[in-house]
Write a protein that holds these residues in place. Structure first.
Motif, PDB file in Angstrom:
ATOM      1  N   THR A 208     -51.474 -29.046  -4.663  1.00  0.00           N
ATOM      2  CA  THR A 208     -50.121 -29.564  -4.449  1.00  0.00           C
ATOM      3  C   THR A 208     -49.305 -28.573  -3.592  1.00  0.00           C
ATOM      4  O   THR A 208     -49.460 -27.365  -3.710  1.00  0.00           O
ATOM      5  CB  THR A 208     -49.416 -29.871  -5.797  1.00  0.00           C
ATOM      6  N   GLY A 211     -49.379 -29.144   2.102  1.00  0.00           N
ATOM      7  CA  GLY A 211     -48.929 -29.687   3.386  1.00  0.00           C
ATOM      8  C   GLY A 211     -49.664 -30.958   3.793  1.00  0.00           C
ATOM      9  O   GLY A 211     -49.674 -31.328   4.971  1.00  0.00           O
ATOM     10  N   THR A 214     -47.225 -33.628   5.188  1.00  0.00           N
ATOM     11  CA  THR A 214     -46.715 -33.186   6.491  1.00  0.00           C
ATOM     12  C   THR A 214     -47.778 -33.455   7.560  1.00  0.00           C
ATOM     13  O   THR A 214     -47.474 -33.958   8.645  1.00  0.00           O
ATOM     14  CB  THR A 214     -46.392 -31.674   6.449  1.00  0.00           C
ATOM     15  N   ALA A 226     -42.295 -35.641   2.203  1.00  0.00           N
ATOM     16  CA  ALA A 226     -42.853 -34.291   2.083  1.00  0.00           C
ATOM     17  C   ALA A 226     -41.722 -33.340   1.744  1.00  0.00           C
ATOM     18  O   ALA A 226     -40.625 -33.454   2.266  1.00  0.00           O
ATOM     19  CB  ALA A 226     -43.512 -33.870   3.387  1.00  0.00           C
ATOM     20  N   ASN A 228     -40.688 -29.203  -0.189  1.00  0.00           N
ATOM     21  CA  ASN A 228     -41.155 -27.984  -0.822  1.00  0.00           C
ATOM     22  C   ASN A 228     -40.933 -28.069  -2.330  1.00  0.00           C
ATOM     23  O   ASN A 228     -40.006 -27.499  -2.882  1.00  0.00           O
ATOM     24  CB  ASN A 228     -40.449 -26.766  -0.235  1.00  0.00           C
ATOM     25  N   ALA A 229     -41.779 -28.831  -2.969  1.00  0.00           N
ATOM     26  CA  ALA A 229     -41.736 -29.014  -4.413  1.00  0.00           C
ATOM     27  C   ALA A 229     -43.143 -29.404  -4.797  1.00  0.00           C
ATOM     28  O   ALA A 229     -43.914 -29.832  -3.948  1.00  0.00           O
ATOM     29  CB  ALA A 229     -40.772 -30.138  -4.771  1.00  0.00           C
ATOM     30  N   PHE A 231     -45.922 -31.751  -6.450  1.00  0.00           N
ATOM     31  CA  PHE A 231     -46.122 -33.184  -6.682  1.00  0.00           C
ATOM     32  C   PHE A 231     -45.070 -34.058  -6.011  1.00  0.00           C
ATOM     33  O   PHE A 231     -44.494 -34.939  -6.630  1.00  0.00           O
ATOM     34  CB  PHE A 231     -46.204 -33.498  -8.183  1.00  0.00           C
ATOM     35  N   ASN A 318     -53.908 -24.635   6.524  1.00  0.00           N
ATOM     36  CA  ASN A 318     -52.577 -24.967   7.056  1.00  0.00           C
ATOM     37  C   ASN A 318     -51.606 -23.802   6.828  1.00  0.00           C
ATOM     38  O   ASN A 318     -51.910 -22.859   6.120  1.00  0.00           O
ATOM     39  CB  ASN A 318     -52.081 -26.240   6.350  1.00  0.00           C
ATOM     40  N   SER A 356     -51.058 -25.088  12.024  1.00  0.00           N
ATOM     41  CA  SER A 356     -49.758 -25.127  11.383  1.00  0.00           C
ATOM     42  C   SER A 356     -49.229 -26.540  11.618  1.00  0.00           C
ATOM     43  O   SER A 356     -49.010 -26.928  12.764  1.00  0.00           O
ATOM     44  CB  SER A 356     -48.819 -24.096  12.001  1.00  0.00           C
ATOM     45  N   VAL A 358     -46.374 -27.793  10.547  1.00  0.00           N
ATOM     46  CA  VAL A 358     -44.953 -27.745  10.887  1.00  0.00           C
ATOM     47  C   VAL A 358     -44.761 -27.186  12.302  1.00  0.00           C
ATOM     48  O   VAL A 358     -44.007 -27.725  13.106  1.00  0.00           O
ATOM     49  CB  VAL A 358     -44.165 -26.912   9.850  1.00  0.00           C
TER      50      VAL A 358
HETATM   51  N1  LIG Z   1     -44.485 -22.765   7.049  1.00  0.00           N
HETATM   52  C1  LIG Z   1     -45.090 -23.945   6.954  1.00  0.00           C
HETATM   53  N2  LIG Z   1     -44.711 -24.821   6.015  1.00  0.00           N
HETATM   54  C2  LIG Z   1     -45.380 -26.008   5.945  1.00  0.00           C
HETATM   55  C3  LIG Z   1     -46.443 -26.346   6.831  1.00  0.00           C
HETATM   56  N3  LIG Z   1     -46.894 -27.584   6.511  1.00  0.00           N
HETATM   57  C4  LIG Z   1     -46.135 -28.000   5.460  1.00  0.00           C
HETATM   58  N4  LIG Z   1     -45.224 -27.074   5.122  1.00  0.00           N
HETATM   59  C5  LIG Z   1     -44.200 -27.157   4.059  1.00  0.00           C
HETATM   60  O1  LIG Z   1     -44.815 -27.161   2.791  1.00  0.00           O
HETATM   61  C6  LIG Z   1     -44.081 -27.973   1.874  1.00  0.00           C
HETATM   62  C7  LIG Z   1     -44.988 -28.981   1.237  1.00  0.00           C
HETATM   63  O2  LIG Z   1     -45.427 -29.922   2.173  1.00  0.00           O
HETATM   64  P1  LIG Z   1     -45.980 -31.356   1.765  1.00  0.00           P
HETATM   65  O3  LIG Z   1     -46.471 -31.996   3.021  1.00  0.00           O
HETATM   66  O4  LIG Z   1     -44.989 -32.098   0.939  1.00  0.00           O
HETATM   67  O5  LIG Z   1     -47.211 -30.922   0.854  1.00  0.00           O
HETATM   68  P2  LIG Z   1     -48.194 -31.864   0.020  1.00  0.00           P
HETATM   69  O6  LIG Z   1     -49.539 -31.206   0.099  1.00  0.00           O
HETATM   70  O7  LIG Z   1     -48.104 -33.270   0.475  1.00  0.00           O
HETATM   71  O8  LIG Z   1     -47.594 -31.664  -1.432  1.00  0.00           O
HETATM   72  P3  LIG Z   1     -47.642 -32.643  -2.734  1.00  0.00           P
HETATM   73  O9  LIG Z   1     -47.438 -34.037  -2.285  1.00  0.00           O
HETATM   74  O10 LIG Z   1     -46.537 -32.095  -3.530  1.00  0.00           O
HETATM   75  O11 LIG Z   1     -48.974 -32.414  -3.352  1.00  0.00           O
HETATM   76  C8  LIG Z   1     -42.947 -28.609   2.695  1.00  0.00           C
HETATM   77  O12 LIG Z   1     -41.785 -27.858   2.490  1.00  0.00           O
HETATM   78  C9  LIG Z   1     -43.437 -28.475   4.128  1.00  0.00           C
HETATM   79  O13 LIG Z   1     -42.379 -28.413   5.063  1.00  0.00           O
HETATM   80  C10 LIG Z   1     -46.790 -25.391   7.840  1.00  0.00           C
HETATM   81  O14 LIG Z   1     -47.659 -25.588   8.682  1.00  0.00           O
HETATM   82  N5  LIG Z   1     -46.091 -24.208   7.844  1.00  0.00           N
END
Ligand SMILES: Nc1nc2c(ncn2[C@@H]2O[C@H](COP(=O)(O)OP(=O)(O)OP(=O)(O)O)[C@@H](O)[C@H]2O)c(=O)[nH]1
Ligand SMILES: [Mg+2]
Length: 387
Positions: A208, A211, A214, A226, A228-229, A231, A318, A356, A358
Protein backbone atom coordinates in the motif's frame (compact mmCIF):
# COMPACT_ATOMS: atom_id res chain seq x y z
CA UNK A 1 -9.77 23.47 10.85
CA UNK A 2 -8.36 23.83 14.37
CA UNK A 3 -11.66 22.59 15.66
CA UNK A 4 -11.32 19.46 13.58
CA UNK A 5 -7.78 18.82 14.72
CA UNK A 6 -8.79 19.23 18.35
CA UNK A 7 -11.54 16.70 17.94
CA UNK A 8 -9.25 14.02 16.51
CA UNK A 9 -8.79 11.09 18.83
CA UNK A 10 -5.44 10.79 20.52
CA UNK A 11 -3.74 7.43 20.47
CA UNK A 12 -0.95 5.67 22.30
CA UNK A 13 0.91 3.07 20.22
CA UNK A 14 2.32 -0.18 21.58
CA UNK A 15 4.77 -2.48 19.81
CA UNK A 16 6.54 -5.57 21.02
CA UNK A 17 9.97 -6.76 19.95
CA UNK A 18 9.91 -10.51 19.42
CA UNK A 19 12.98 -12.56 20.11
CA UNK A 20 14.70 -12.66 16.71
CA UNK A 21 13.55 -9.18 15.78
CA UNK A 22 15.85 -6.16 15.51
CA UNK A 23 14.95 -3.02 17.41
CA UNK A 24 15.17 -0.85 14.23
CA UNK A 25 12.64 -3.10 12.58
CA UNK A 26 10.20 -2.60 15.42
CA UNK A 27 10.63 1.16 15.13
CA UNK A 28 9.86 1.00 11.41
CA UNK A 29 6.80 -1.12 12.13
CA UNK A 30 5.67 1.52 14.60
CA UNK A 31 6.19 4.19 11.94
CA UNK A 32 3.79 2.22 9.79
CA UNK A 33 1.30 1.85 12.66
CA UNK A 34 1.56 5.58 13.19
CA UNK A 35 0.79 6.16 9.49
CA UNK A 36 -2.19 3.78 9.73
CA UNK A 37 -3.36 5.73 12.77
CA UNK A 38 -3.23 9.09 11.00
CA UNK A 39 -4.92 7.58 7.94
CA UNK A 40 -7.73 6.50 10.27
CA UNK A 41 -7.99 10.10 11.52
CA UNK A 42 -6.33 9.73 14.93
CA UNK A 43 -3.26 11.50 16.29
CA UNK A 44 -0.52 9.19 17.59
CA UNK A 45 0.99 10.94 20.61
CA UNK A 46 3.25 8.38 22.27
CA UNK A 47 4.92 5.03 21.59
CA UNK A 48 5.66 2.22 24.02
CA UNK A 49 7.82 -0.77 23.17
CA UNK A 50 8.71 -3.92 25.01
CA UNK A 51 11.18 -6.73 24.42
CA UNK A 52 9.06 -9.80 24.70
CA UNK A 53 10.77 -12.95 25.93
CA UNK A 54 7.57 -14.60 26.87
CA UNK A 55 3.99 -13.57 26.14
CA UNK A 56 1.68 -12.86 29.05
CA UNK A 57 -1.43 -14.74 27.91
CA UNK A 58 -3.72 -12.29 29.72
CA UNK A 59 -2.38 -9.00 28.35
CA UNK A 60 0.30 -9.87 25.73
CA UNK A 61 2.71 -7.36 27.29
CA UNK A 62 3.99 -7.70 30.87
CA UNK A 63 2.21 -6.30 33.91
CA UNK A 64 4.91 -3.66 34.52
CA UNK A 65 4.48 -2.29 31.00
CA UNK A 66 0.69 -2.19 31.40
CA UNK A 67 1.18 -0.08 34.54
CA UNK A 68 3.64 2.22 32.77
CA UNK A 69 1.10 2.86 29.99
CA UNK A 70 -1.68 3.34 32.52
CA UNK A 71 0.37 5.94 34.37
CA UNK A 72 1.05 7.82 31.15
CA UNK A 73 -2.64 7.79 30.19
CA UNK A 74 -3.67 9.08 33.61
CA UNK A 75 -1.12 11.87 33.52
CA UNK A 76 -1.91 12.90 29.94
CA UNK A 77 -5.63 13.00 30.67
CA UNK A 78 -6.79 13.30 27.05
CA UNK A 79 -5.91 9.93 25.50
CA UNK A 80 -8.78 8.18 23.73
CA UNK A 81 -7.31 4.85 22.75
CA UNK A 82 -4.41 2.44 22.82
CA UNK A 83 -3.36 0.75 19.57
CA UNK A 84 -1.35 -2.47 19.54
CA UNK A 85 0.74 -3.39 16.53
CA UNK A 86 0.29 -7.08 17.31
CA UNK A 87 -2.89 -9.02 17.03
CA UNK A 88 -4.72 -9.26 20.35
CA UNK A 89 -6.99 -12.14 21.23
CA UNK A 90 -10.50 -11.05 22.24
CA UNK A 91 -9.73 -11.78 25.89
CA UNK A 92 -6.42 -9.88 25.82
CA UNK A 93 -8.24 -6.91 24.33
CA UNK A 94 -10.86 -7.12 27.06
CA UNK A 95 -8.33 -7.43 29.89
CA UNK A 96 -6.32 -4.50 28.60
CA UNK A 97 -9.40 -2.32 28.26
CA UNK A 98 -10.36 -3.10 31.81
CA UNK A 99 -6.86 -2.42 33.11
CA UNK A 100 -6.19 0.75 31.11
CA UNK A 101 -9.72 2.15 31.20
CA UNK A 102 -9.53 3.10 27.51
CA UNK A 103 -10.56 1.68 24.18
CA UNK A 104 -7.94 -0.83 23.02
CA UNK A 105 -7.66 -1.85 19.39
CA UNK A 106 -5.17 -3.91 17.46
CA UNK A 107 -3.67 -3.43 14.04
CA UNK A 108 -6.40 -5.46 12.37
CA UNK A 109 -9.11 -3.39 14.06
CA UNK A 110 -7.41 -0.24 12.81
CA UNK A 111 -7.10 -1.55 9.24
CA UNK A 112 -10.77 -2.56 9.29
CA UNK A 113 -11.68 0.94 10.40
CA UNK A 114 -9.78 2.46 7.48
CA UNK A 115 -11.34 -0.02 5.08
CA UNK A 116 -14.82 0.86 6.36
CA UNK A 117 -14.09 4.54 5.85
CA UNK A 118 -12.66 4.04 2.36
CA UNK A 119 -15.16 1.54 0.91
CA UNK A 120 -17.03 3.22 -1.94
CA UNK A 121 -18.68 0.63 -4.16
CA UNK A 122 -21.38 -1.76 -2.98
CA UNK A 123 -18.91 -4.55 -3.57
CA UNK A 124 -16.18 -3.09 -1.35
CA UNK A 125 -18.74 -2.16 1.31
CA UNK A 126 -20.11 -5.69 1.42
CA UNK A 127 -16.63 -7.18 1.67
CA UNK A 128 -15.65 -4.82 4.48
CA UNK A 129 -18.87 -5.51 6.36
CA UNK A 130 -18.22 -9.23 6.11
CA UNK A 131 -14.69 -8.79 7.46
CA UNK A 132 -15.98 -6.59 10.28
CA UNK A 133 -18.53 -9.16 11.39
CA UNK A 134 -15.97 -11.93 11.26
CA UNK A 135 -13.72 -9.83 13.47
CA UNK A 136 -16.62 -9.01 15.78
CA UNK A 137 -18.02 -12.50 16.30
CA UNK A 138 -15.44 -13.79 18.81
CA UNK A 139 -15.47 -10.38 20.53
CA UNK A 140 -19.19 -10.23 21.25
CA UNK A 141 -18.77 -11.81 24.65
CA UNK A 142 -16.55 -8.93 25.80
CA UNK A 143 -18.96 -6.33 24.53
CA UNK A 144 -21.67 -7.82 26.66
CA UNK A 145 -19.41 -7.80 29.71
CA UNK A 146 -18.91 -4.06 29.25
CA UNK A 147 -22.63 -3.59 29.09
CA UNK A 148 -23.07 -5.67 32.19
CA UNK A 149 -20.67 -3.42 34.04
CA UNK A 150 -22.61 -0.35 32.99
CA UNK A 151 -25.85 -1.80 34.26
CA UNK A 152 -24.41 -2.86 37.57
CA UNK A 153 -24.06 -6.50 36.76
CA UNK A 154 -26.66 -7.86 39.18
CA UNK A 155 -29.10 -10.29 37.71
CA UNK A 156 -27.64 -9.87 34.25
CA UNK A 157 -25.87 -13.16 33.89
CA UNK A 158 -28.77 -15.34 32.71
CA UNK A 159 -30.35 -12.93 30.23
CA UNK A 160 -26.87 -11.70 29.32
CA UNK A 161 -25.78 -15.06 28.10
CA UNK A 162 -28.99 -15.55 26.16
CA UNK A 163 -28.43 -12.16 24.61
CA UNK A 164 -24.92 -13.10 23.51
CA UNK A 165 -26.30 -16.21 21.87
CA UNK A 166 -29.00 -14.19 20.12
CA UNK A 167 -26.39 -11.67 19.01
CA UNK A 168 -24.12 -14.41 17.78
CA UNK A 169 -26.92 -16.03 15.86
CA UNK A 170 -27.81 -12.66 14.35
CA UNK A 171 -24.21 -12.00 13.36
CA UNK A 172 -23.82 -15.48 11.88
CA UNK A 173 -26.98 -14.96 9.85
CA UNK A 174 -25.69 -11.63 8.60
CA UNK A 175 -22.34 -13.22 7.67
CA UNK A 176 -24.15 -15.90 5.66
CA UNK A 177 -26.22 -13.24 3.90
CA UNK A 178 -23.17 -11.13 3.07
CA UNK A 179 -21.37 -14.16 1.69
CA UNK A 180 -24.36 -14.85 -0.58
CA UNK A 181 -24.34 -11.24 -1.76
CA UNK A 182 -20.64 -11.41 -2.51
CA UNK A 183 -21.20 -14.61 -4.49
CA UNK A 184 -23.85 -12.79 -6.55
CA UNK A 185 -21.50 -9.89 -7.24
CA UNK A 186 -18.76 -12.39 -8.09
CA UNK A 187 -20.97 -14.02 -10.68
CA UNK A 188 -21.71 -10.65 -12.27
CA UNK A 189 -18.04 -9.72 -12.28
CA UNK A 190 -17.01 -13.06 -13.79
CA UNK A 191 -19.48 -12.43 -16.63
CA UNK A 192 -18.10 -8.92 -17.07
CA UNK A 193 -14.57 -10.26 -17.22
CA UNK A 194 -15.58 -12.85 -19.83
CA UNK A 195 -17.21 -10.12 -21.91
CA UNK A 196 -13.98 -8.20 -22.02
CA UNK A 197 -12.77 -10.57 -24.70
CA UNK A 198 -9.38 -11.97 -25.22
CA UNK A 199 -7.17 -9.05 -24.33
CA UNK A 200 -4.01 -9.67 -22.31
CA UNK A 201 -4.40 -8.47 -18.75
CA UNK A 202 -1.78 -6.77 -16.62
CA UNK A 203 -2.43 -6.26 -12.92
CA UNK A 204 -0.68 -3.70 -10.76
CA UNK A 205 0.13 -5.19 -7.38
CA UNK A 206 2.24 -3.94 -4.50
CA UNK A 207 2.50 -2.70 -0.96
CA UNK A 208 0.00 0.00 0.00
CA UNK A 209 1.16 3.54 -0.90
CA UNK A 210 3.77 2.27 -3.41
CA UNK A 211 2.28 4.39 -6.19
CA UNK A 212 0.13 1.87 -8.10
CA UNK A 213 -2.77 4.25 -8.71
CA UNK A 214 -0.41 7.07 -9.71
CA UNK A 215 1.19 4.74 -12.25
CA UNK A 216 -2.21 3.52 -13.45
CA UNK A 217 -3.25 7.11 -14.08
CA UNK A 218 -0.04 7.89 -15.90
CA UNK A 219 -0.18 4.84 -18.18
CA UNK A 220 -3.91 4.89 -18.89
CA UNK A 221 -4.64 8.62 -18.71
CA UNK A 222 -7.37 7.98 -16.18
CA UNK A 223 -8.12 9.45 -12.79
CA UNK A 224 -7.99 6.81 -10.12
CA UNK A 225 -7.88 8.21 -6.59
CA UNK A 226 -4.28 8.41 -5.37
CA UNK A 227 -3.17 9.90 -2.11
CA UNK A 228 -0.42 9.78 0.49
CA UNK A 229 -2.40 7.55 2.81
CA UNK A 230 -2.62 3.83 3.30
CA UNK A 231 -5.32 1.95 1.41
CA UNK A 232 -6.38 4.82 -0.83
CA UNK A 233 -7.69 2.16 -3.23
CA UNK A 234 -10.06 -0.59 -2.14
CA UNK A 235 -11.72 -1.52 -5.42
CA UNK A 236 -10.38 -2.81 -8.64
CA UNK A 237 -10.31 -0.47 -11.63
CA UNK A 238 -9.71 -1.78 -15.13
CA UNK A 239 -8.70 0.33 -18.12
CA UNK A 240 -8.12 -0.52 -21.74
CA UNK A 241 -4.71 0.80 -22.79
CA UNK A 242 -3.02 0.90 -26.19
CA UNK A 243 0.76 1.15 -26.60
CA UNK A 244 1.74 1.63 -30.25
CA UNK A 245 -0.67 -0.83 -31.89
CA UNK A 246 -1.00 -3.24 -29.00
CA UNK A 247 -4.07 -3.10 -26.79
CA UNK A 248 -4.28 -4.67 -23.32
CA UNK A 249 -6.15 -4.29 -20.03
CA UNK A 250 -4.47 -2.67 -17.05
CA UNK A 251 -5.94 -3.06 -13.57
CA UNK A 252 -5.26 -1.36 -10.26
CA UNK A 253 -6.41 -2.81 -6.96
CA UNK A 254 -6.12 -2.83 -3.17
CA UNK A 255 -2.58 -2.70 -1.78
CA UNK A 256 -1.06 -5.26 0.56
CA UNK A 257 0.38 -4.71 4.02
CA UNK A 258 2.35 -6.67 6.57
CA UNK A 259 0.28 -8.93 8.83
CA UNK A 260 -2.87 -8.69 6.75
CA UNK A 261 -5.04 -11.26 8.53
CA UNK A 262 -6.19 -14.21 6.45
CA UNK A 263 -9.89 -13.51 7.01
CA UNK A 264 -9.40 -10.05 5.52
CA UNK A 265 -7.63 -11.44 2.46
CA UNK A 266 -10.46 -13.99 2.22
CA UNK A 267 -13.08 -11.24 2.35
CA UNK A 268 -11.29 -9.40 -0.47
CA UNK A 269 -10.80 -12.48 -2.60
CA UNK A 270 -13.22 -11.37 -5.28
CA UNK A 271 -11.64 -7.92 -5.57
CA UNK A 272 -8.40 -9.78 -6.05
CA UNK A 273 -9.81 -12.06 -8.78
CA UNK A 274 -8.45 -9.63 -11.30
CA UNK A 275 -4.96 -10.32 -9.93
CA UNK A 276 -5.55 -14.06 -9.91
CA UNK A 277 -6.68 -14.05 -13.53
CA UNK A 278 -4.06 -11.61 -14.83
CA UNK A 279 -1.57 -12.73 -17.49
CA UNK A 280 1.22 -10.47 -16.24
CA UNK A 281 1.81 -8.80 -12.89
CA UNK A 282 3.44 -5.45 -12.44
CA UNK A 283 4.80 -5.38 -8.89
CA UNK A 284 5.25 -1.73 -7.85
CA UNK A 285 7.76 -1.03 -5.07
CA UNK A 286 8.34 2.26 -3.23
CA UNK A 287 12.14 2.29 -3.36
CA UNK A 288 12.30 5.40 -1.17
CA UNK A 289 10.83 3.45 1.76
CA UNK A 290 13.53 2.32 4.23
CA UNK A 291 11.86 -1.06 4.47
CA UNK A 292 11.27 -1.67 0.77
CA UNK A 293 12.92 -5.10 0.72
CA UNK A 294 10.65 -6.27 3.51
CA UNK A 295 7.69 -4.91 1.59
CA UNK A 296 8.66 -6.91 -1.52
CA UNK A 297 8.68 -10.05 0.62
CA UNK A 298 5.28 -9.25 2.15
CA UNK A 299 3.75 -8.77 -1.31
CA UNK A 300 5.24 -12.04 -2.56
CA UNK A 301 3.97 -13.88 0.52
CA UNK A 302 0.49 -12.43 0.11
CA UNK A 303 0.47 -13.43 -3.57
CA UNK A 304 1.47 -16.94 -2.55
CA UNK A 305 -1.39 -16.98 -0.03
CA UNK A 306 -3.72 -16.04 -2.86
CA UNK A 307 -2.15 -18.89 -4.83
CA UNK A 308 -0.90 -16.43 -7.42
CA UNK A 309 2.48 -17.83 -8.32
CA UNK A 310 4.45 -18.35 -11.53
CA UNK A 311 2.99 -15.38 -13.36
CA UNK A 312 5.39 -13.36 -15.49
CA UNK A 313 6.16 -10.32 -13.34
CA UNK A 314 7.71 -6.94 -14.00
CA UNK A 315 9.31 -5.49 -10.87
CA UNK A 316 8.92 -1.71 -10.94
CA UNK A 317 10.95 0.34 -8.49
CA UNK A 318 8.95 3.56 -8.18
CA UNK A 319 9.70 6.89 -6.43
CA UNK A 320 13.28 6.88 -7.75
CA UNK A 321 13.15 10.69 -7.42
CA UNK A 322 12.90 10.31 -3.64
CA UNK A 323 15.63 7.69 -3.31
CA UNK A 324 19.22 8.59 -2.46
CA UNK A 325 22.32 6.55 -1.80
CA UNK A 326 24.31 7.82 1.17
CA UNK A 327 28.01 8.38 1.78
CA UNK A 328 29.88 7.00 4.81
CA UNK A 329 28.69 9.92 6.94
CA UNK A 330 25.10 9.24 6.07
CA UNK A 331 24.72 12.28 3.79
CA UNK A 332 22.39 11.88 0.83
CA UNK A 333 24.14 11.66 -2.55
CA UNK A 334 22.50 12.84 -5.77
CA UNK A 335 21.23 9.58 -7.28
CA UNK A 336 20.17 9.12 -10.88
CA UNK A 337 18.24 6.33 -12.59
CA UNK A 338 21.56 5.18 -14.11
CA UNK A 339 23.12 4.93 -10.65
CA UNK A 340 20.24 2.71 -9.64
CA UNK A 341 20.62 0.56 -12.75
CA UNK A 342 24.24 -0.09 -11.80
CA UNK A 343 23.54 -0.68 -8.12
CA UNK A 344 23.26 -3.80 -5.98
CA UNK A 345 19.48 -3.39 -6.14
CA UNK A 346 19.47 -4.00 -9.90
CA UNK A 347 21.87 -6.93 -9.49
CA UNK A 348 19.75 -8.47 -6.77
CA UNK A 349 16.47 -8.00 -8.63
CA UNK A 350 16.96 -9.01 -12.23
CA UNK A 351 14.42 -7.76 -14.78
CA UNK A 352 13.50 -4.67 -12.81
CA UNK A 353 12.79 -1.15 -14.00
CA UNK A 354 13.48 2.05 -12.04
CA UNK A 355 11.00 4.88 -12.53
CA UNK A 356 9.38 7.88 -10.97
CA UNK A 357 5.65 7.96 -11.69
CA UNK A 358 5.27 11.47 -10.29
CA UNK A 359 8.47 12.78 -11.91
CA UNK A 360 7.65 10.87 -15.13
CA UNK A 361 11.20 9.51 -15.23
CA UNK A 362 12.11 6.47 -17.32
CA UNK A 363 8.52 5.76 -18.31
CA UNK A 364 9.56 4.97 -21.88
CA UNK A 365 11.74 2.12 -20.69
CA UNK A 366 8.85 0.80 -18.60
CA UNK A 367 6.53 0.97 -21.61
CA UNK A 368 9.07 -0.93 -23.71
CA UNK A 369 9.43 -3.66 -21.06
CA UNK A 370 5.63 -3.92 -20.75
CA UNK A 371 5.16 -4.07 -24.51
CA UNK A 372 7.72 -6.81 -24.78
CA UNK A 373 5.97 -8.92 -22.15
CA UNK A 374 2.50 -8.26 -23.56
CA UNK A 375 3.54 -9.20 -27.10
CA UNK A 376 5.12 -12.37 -25.79
CA UNK A 377 1.89 -13.27 -24.03
CA UNK A 378 -0.14 -12.60 -27.18
CA UNK A 379 2.36 -14.75 -29.09
CA UNK A 380 1.81 -17.62 -26.65
CA UNK A 381 -1.96 -17.26 -26.74
CA UNK A 382 -2.35 -16.74 -30.47
CA UNK A 383 0.68 -18.40 -32.01
CA UNK A 384 -0.56 -18.03 -35.58
CA UNK A 385 -1.42 -14.35 -35.64
CA UNK A 386 0.88 -11.40 -35.89
CA UNK A 387 0.39 -8.86 -33.15
N1 LIG B 1 8.07 11.11 -4.65
C1 LIG B 1 7.22 10.33 -5.31
N2 LIG B 1 5.99 10.11 -4.81
C2 LIG B 1 5.16 9.28 -5.51
C3 LIG B 1 5.55 8.66 -6.74
N3 LIG B 1 4.52 7.90 -7.18
C4 LIG B 1 3.52 8.05 -6.27
N4 LIG B 1 3.89 8.88 -5.28
C5 LIG B 1 3.09 9.31 -4.12
O1 LIG B 1 2.84 8.23 -3.26
C6 LIG B 1 1.56 8.34 -2.65
C7 LIG B 1 0.77 7.09 -2.86
O2 LIG B 1 0.44 6.93 -4.21
P1 LIG B 1 -0.76 6.02 -4.71
O3 LIG B 1 -0.70 6.01 -6.20
O4 LIG B 1 -2.04 6.41 -4.06
O5 LIG B 1 -0.29 4.61 -4.13
P2 LIG B 1 -1.07 3.22 -4.18
O6 LIG B 1 0.00 2.17 -4.36
O7 LIG B 1 -2.15 3.24 -5.18
O8 LIG B 1 -1.62 3.16 -2.70
P3 LIG B 1 -2.92 2.39 -2.09
O9 LIG B 1 -4.04 2.52 -3.04
O10 LIG B 1 -3.10 3.13 -0.83
O11 LIG B 1 -2.48 0.99 -1.88
C8 LIG B 1 0.91 9.59 -3.27
O12 LIG B 1 1.09 10.66 -2.39
C9 LIG B 1 1.70 9.79 -4.55
O13 LIG B 1 1.73 11.14 -4.97
C10 LIG B 1 6.86 8.95 -7.24
O14 LIG B 1 7.29 8.50 -8.30
N5 LIG B 1 7.65 9.78 -6.48
MG1 LIG C 1 -4.14 2.99 -4.96
Amino acid sequence: MIDRIQKREKAVLVGVCHQEQKKEQLLEYLDELSFLCSTAGAVPVKRFTQNLHHVDPATLIGKGKVQEIKKFIEEAGDINMVVFDDELSPSQQRNLEKELGKKVIDRTGLILDIFADRAQSAHAKTQVELAQYEYLLPRLMGMWTHLEKQRGGIGMRGPGETEIETDRRRVRKRIALLKERIEDIDRQMTTQRKNRGQLIRISLVGYTNAGKSTLMNLLSHSEVFAENALFATLDTTVRKVTFETTTFLLSDTVGFIRKLPTFLIEAFKSTLDEVREADVLMHVVDISHPNFEDQIKVVNQTLAELKVTDKPTILVFNKADAFHFRDEDGNELPTTIDDLKNSWIAKEHKESVFISAVGKQNINELRAVMLNKIRREYGIRYPYSIV
